[in-house]
Design a protein around this motif. Structure first.
Motif, PDB file in Angstrom:
ATOM      1  N   GLU A 107     -73.384 164.058  46.157  1.00  0.00           N
ATOM      2  CA  GLU A 107     -74.578 164.585  45.580  1.00  0.00           C
ATOM      3  C   GLU A 107     -75.142 162.826  45.962  1.00  0.00           C
ATOM      4  N   PHE A 108     -76.235 162.495  45.920  1.00  0.00           N
ATOM      5  CA  PHE A 108     -77.303 161.411  46.132  1.00  0.00           C
ATOM      6  C   PHE A 108     -77.365 160.560  44.788  1.00  0.00           C
ATOM      7  N   LEU A 109     -76.862 159.474  43.999  1.00  0.00           N
ATOM      8  CA  LEU A 109     -77.019 159.259  42.969  1.00  0.00           C
ATOM      9  C   LEU A 109     -78.918 158.074  42.861  1.00  0.00           C
ATOM     10  N   PRO A 110     -79.212 157.608  42.507  1.00  0.00           N
ATOM     11  CA  PRO A 110     -80.169 156.834  43.880  1.00  0.00           C
ATOM     12  C   PRO A 110     -80.464 155.494  43.191  1.00  0.00           C
ATOM     13  N   ASN A 111     -79.650 155.011  41.813  1.00  0.00           N
ATOM     14  CA  ASN A 111     -80.043 154.005  41.309  1.00  0.00           C
ATOM     15  C   ASN A 111     -78.615 153.319  41.577  1.00  0.00           C
ATOM     16  N   ASN A 112     -78.093 153.519  42.692  1.00  0.00           N
ATOM     17  CA  ASN A 112     -76.491 153.417  42.713  1.00  0.00           C
ATOM     18  C   ASN A 112     -75.506 152.558  41.776  1.00  0.00           C
ATOM     19  N   SER A 113     -74.815 151.730  41.956  1.00  0.00           N
ATOM     20  CA  SER A 113     -73.536 151.456  41.572  1.00  0.00           C
ATOM     21  C   SER A 113     -74.176 150.535  40.113  1.00  0.00           C
ATOM     22  N   LEU A 114     -72.486 150.914  39.070  1.00  0.00           N
ATOM     23  CA  LEU A 114     -72.806 150.519  37.679  1.00  0.00           C
ATOM     24  C   LEU A 114     -72.644 148.316  38.734  1.00  0.00           C
ATOM     25  N   GLU A 115     -71.716 148.504  39.458  1.00  0.00           N
ATOM     26  CA  GLU A 115     -71.377 147.153  40.184  1.00  0.00           C
ATOM     27  C   GLU A 115     -72.787 146.432  40.745  1.00  0.00           C
ATOM     28  N   LYS A 116     -73.997 147.161  41.653  1.00  0.00           N
ATOM     29  CA  LYS A 116     -74.867 146.506  42.042  1.00  0.00           C
ATOM     30  C   LYS A 116     -75.857 146.237  40.889  1.00  0.00           C
ATOM     31  N   PHE A 117     -75.998 147.117  40.286  1.00  0.00           N
ATOM     32  CA  PHE A 117     -76.394 146.436  39.175  1.00  0.00           C
ATOM     33  C   PHE A 117     -76.278 145.168  38.175  1.00  0.00           C
ATOM     34  N   ILE A 118     -74.978 145.046  37.647  1.00  0.00           N
ATOM     35  CA  ILE A 118     -74.839 143.756  37.287  1.00  0.00           C
ATOM     36  C   ILE A 118     -74.559 143.063  37.750  1.00  0.00           C
ATOM     37  N   SER A 119     -74.669 143.111  38.843  1.00  0.00           N
ATOM     38  CA  SER A 119     -74.597 141.514  39.650  1.00  0.00           C
ATOM     39  C   SER A 119     -75.917 141.004  40.181  1.00  0.00           C
ATOM     40  N   THR A 120     -76.947 141.534  39.923  1.00  0.00           N
ATOM     41  CA  THR A 120     -78.057 140.963  40.290  1.00  0.00           C
ATOM     42  C   THR A 120     -79.034 140.445  39.272  1.00  0.00           C
ATOM     43  N   ASP A 121     -79.714 139.555  39.664  1.00  0.00           N
ATOM     44  CA  ASP A 121     -80.304 138.823  38.442  1.00  0.00           C
ATOM     45  C   ASP A 121     -79.727 139.633  36.685  1.00  0.00           C
TER      46      ASP A 121
END
Length: 174
Positions: A107-121
């Protein structure tokens, strides 16, 4: 009475079929991923593409590398993940075993991974303690299910932000 029983059995079998992962061909993968247009990730086992099934359901298609060495791992993944159904564990939707080509459809989860979320600005994407608590609780519930709740106990040795996928809730609403 017999006809009602048959209808009930047919409904059960149809519902049960929906719970099992579907098999796809490599040609299907090319159509589903629109010729591998939308790469969403890459790991040690292969590249992941976003795809769309015929009913507009989005999937993450992981094209596996080094199939010859991973035959047993592939069988175990399909067999094990195909039976897991928990809100905090990603669901295996299908697979491809077409000659030497292997792929797994999740299943596709649209908000990506936690890693991508916390490694941005950090300023722009600050989750806050409440949201981080909710994510940690979801991870714990998923791990508890794998360790204690499913028929075949599973130990996941690779828990890291890269492998924690965020569901379709708006990150601000987590």
């Amino acid at each position: 009475m017999k006809k009602a029983d048959q209808v009930k059995i047919d409904k059960f079998l149809e519902d049960y079929k929906a719970l099992k992962p579907a098999r796809y061909s490599y040609a299907d993968i090319k159509k589903i991923t629109n010729q591998f247009q939308d790469k969403v990730g890459q790991g040690g086992y292969g590249i992941v593409y976003k795809g769309t099934l015929s009913n507009d359901v989005h999937v993450a298609v992981k094209i596996l590398n080094n199939v010859k060495g991973n035959r047993d791992e592939f069988i175990n993944e399909v067999q094990t993940m195909g039976r897991i159904h928990h809100i905090n564990v990603v669901r295996l939707v299908g697979y491809c075993a077409d000659g030497f080509r292997r792929a797994l459809f999740y299943e596709f989860l649209p908000n990506n991974s936690l890693e991508k979320f916390i490694s941005t600005d950090k300023e722009k994407n600050s989750l806050g303690w409440k949201k981080l608590h909710d994510i940690a609780l979801g991870i714990a519930k998923g791990i508890e299910y794998l360790h204690l709740g499913c028929d075949q106990r599973i130990l996941h040795f690779d828990i890291k932000p890269h492998n924690v996928l965020l569901d379709n809730k708006n990150p601000e609403d987590l």
